[in-house]
Design a protein around this motif. Structure first.
Motif, short mmCIF file in Angstrom:
data_model
loop_
_atom_site.label_atom_id
_atom_site.label_comp_id
_atom_site.label_asym_id
_atom_site.label_seq_id
_atom_site.Cartn_x
_atom_site.Cartn_y
_atom_site.Cartn_z
N THR A 25 -0.86 4.93 0.69
CA THR A 25 -0.45 3.81 1.67
C THR A 25 -0.47 3.20 2.81
OG1 THR A 25 0.57 3.79 -1.12
CG2 THR A 25 2.17 2.43 1.68
N PHE A 26 -0.24 4.45 3.78
CA PHE A 26 -0.16 4.83 5.19
C PHE A 26 -1.57 3.98 5.65
CE2 PHE A 26 -1.51 6.38 9.18
CZ PHE A 26 -0.82 6.24 10.32
N THR A 27 -2.92 4.92 4.79
CA THR A 27 -4.58 4.56 4.98
C THR A 27 -4.05 3.08 4.75
OG1 THR A 27 -5.06 6.58 4.51
CG2 THR A 27 -7.03 4.86 4.39
N LYS A 28 -4.31 2.25 3.69
CA LYS A 28 -4.65 1.13 3.71
C LYS A 28 -3.49 0.26 4.04
CE LYS A 28 -4.43 1.89 -1.53
NZ LYS A 28 -3.44 1.97 -3.16
N PHE A 29 -2.52 0.14 4.73
CA PHE A 29 -1.61 -0.35 5.43
C PHE A 29 -2.60 0.24 6.77
CE2 PHE A 29 1.47 -0.09 9.09
CZ PHE A 29 1.87 -1.29 9.55
N ILE A 30 -3.25 0.92 7.41
CA ILE A 30 -3.98 0.72 9.16
C ILE A 30 -5.32 0.27 8.44
CG2 ILE A 30 -4.83 2.16 10.85
CD1 ILE A 30 -1.92 2.46 10.70
N GLU A 31 -5.98 0.34 7.73
CA GLU A 31 -7.07 -0.60 7.04
C GLU A 31 -6.37 -2.34 6.83
OE1 GLU A 31 -8.84 1.58 4.43
OE2 GLU A 31 -9.94 3.21 6.22
N ALA A 32 -5.43 -2.43 6.75
CA ALA A 32 -5.58 -3.65 6.19
C ALA A 32 -5.72 -4.71 7.55
CB ALA A 32 -3.89 -4.02 5.37
N ALA A 33 -6.61 -5.69 7.09
CA ALA A 33 -6.86 -6.72 7.85
C ALA A 33 -5.49 -7.55 8.42
CB ALA A 33 -7.51 -8.35 7.34
N ASP A 34 -4.35 -8.07 7.79
CA ASP A 34 -3.19 -8.66 8.36
C ASP A 34 -1.87 -7.57 7.63
OD1 ASP A 34 -0.93 -10.37 8.44
OD2 ASP A 34 -1.55 -11.39 7.24
N ARG A 35 -1.75 -6.87 8.63
CA ARG A 35 -0.89 -5.75 8.80
C ARG A 35 0.96 -5.94 8.51
NH1 ARG A 35 -3.76 -3.00 13.02
NH2 ARG A 35 -5.21 -1.40 11.81
N ASP A 36 1.01 -7.48 9.26
CA ASP A 36 1.55 -7.85 8.86
C ASP A 36 2.66 -8.29 7.32
OD1 ASP A 36 3.72 -8.00 11.60
OD2 ASP A 36 2.32 -9.29 11.60
N LYS A 37 1.25 -9.19 6.54
CA LYS A 37 1.13 -9.38 5.41
C LYS A 37 1.47 -8.50 4.21
CE LYS A 37 -0.57 -11.94 1.70
NZ LYS A 37 -2.22 -12.86 1.90
N PHE A 38 0.73 -7.11 4.94
CA PHE A 38 0.38 -5.25 3.91
C PHE A 38 1.77 -4.97 3.91
CE2 PHE A 38 0.08 -0.86 2.76
CZ PHE A 38 -0.43 -1.91 1.88
N TYR A 39 2.55 -4.70 5.32
CA TYR A 39 4.09 -4.12 5.16
C TYR A 39 5.34 -5.43 4.32
CZ TYR A 39 8.02 -3.13 7.21
OH TYR A 39 9.90 -2.68 7.48
N LYS A 40 5.17 -5.80 4.49
CA LYS A 40 6.35 -7.63 3.95
C LYS A 40 5.70 -7.84 2.22
CE LYS A 40 8.25 -11.88 3.51
NZ LYS A 40 8.08 -13.25 4.10
N ILE A 41 4.65 -7.26 1.93
CA ILE A 41 4.75 -7.05 0.31
C ILE A 41 4.52 -5.30 -0.40
CG2 ILE A 41 2.85 -7.83 -1.55
CD1 ILE A 41 2.06 -10.84 0.42
N GLU A 42 3.59 -4.91 0.12
CA GLU A 42 3.50 -3.74 0.06
C GLU A 42 4.09 -2.63 0.11
OE1 GLU A 42 1.01 -3.16 -2.11
OE2 GLU A 42 0.18 -5.39 -2.23
N ILE A 43 4.79 -2.84 1.45
CA ILE A 43 6.18 -1.86 1.75
C ILE A 43 7.54 -2.34 1.97
CG2 ILE A 43 6.82 -0.20 3.40
CD1 ILE A 43 3.51 -0.41 4.71
N GLU A 44 8.11 -3.24 2.72
CA GLU A 44 8.72 -3.49 2.65
C GLU A 44 9.95 -4.09 1.65
OE1 GLU A 44 11.69 -6.31 6.45
OE2 GLU A 44 9.27 -6.84 4.78
N ALA A 45 9.17 -4.73 0.05
CA ALA A 45 9.56 -5.04 -0.84
C ALA A 45 9.50 -4.52 -2.68
CB ALA A 45 8.87 -6.53 -0.99
N ASN A 46 8.70 -3.28 -1.88
CA ASN A 46 8.44 -1.88 -2.81
C ASN A 46 9.63 -1.15 -2.81
OD1 ASN A 46 6.98 0.24 -4.13
ND2 ASN A 46 5.39 -0.24 -3.42
N LYS A 47 10.75 -1.41 -4.39
CA LYS A 47 10.69 -0.30 -4.28
C LYS A 47 11.30 1.24 -4.76
CE LYS A 47 13.69 -4.43 -4.90
NZ LYS A 47 14.65 -4.91 -3.59
N LYS A 48 9.96 1.47 -4.97
CA LYS A 48 9.62 2.64 -5.27
C LYS A 48 9.88 4.12 -3.84
CE LYS A 48 5.68 2.47 -6.46
NZ LYS A 48 3.89 2.41 -6.71
N PHE A 49 10.04 2.98 -2.52
CA PHE A 49 10.44 3.69 -1.28
C PHE A 49 10.99 3.20 -0.77
CE2 PHE A 49 5.39 2.00 -0.40
CZ PHE A 49 4.82 3.12 -1.33
#
Length: 71
Positions: free
Chosen positions: A40-64
């Motif tokens: 997940t960290f690697t995908k975050f760093i490599e994402a083209a839009d890190r703000d969008k990745f953070y909001k959708i994949e990390i902040e909204a992810n109930k597993k984290f």
């Protein structure tokens, strides 16, 4: 611990160590996330839009588990 400066509208920088991701926003707020997989960290760093990745994949992810840090 890795500290990564982020070129982002909302995020100042991130720190990562052993499945713990600390996101420091430009407002000074800090959030600690306990990640389930290190990729997940690697995908975050490599994402083209890190703000969008953070909001959708990390902040909204109930597993984290998210903890706000007050410093």
């Amino acid at each position: 611990m890795q500290t990564i400066e982020i070129n982002s509208r909302k995020i100042s920088h991130v720190l990562y160590q052993h499945y713990l991701l600390t996101v420091v926003l430009k407002t000074g707020e800090r959030f600690l996330y306990r990640l389930l997989e290190s990729s997940t960290f690697t995908k975050f760093i490599e994402a083209a839009d890190r703000d969008k990745f953070y909001k959708i994949e990390i902040e909204a992810n109930k597993k984290f588990r998210r903890i706000q840090l007050f410093i």
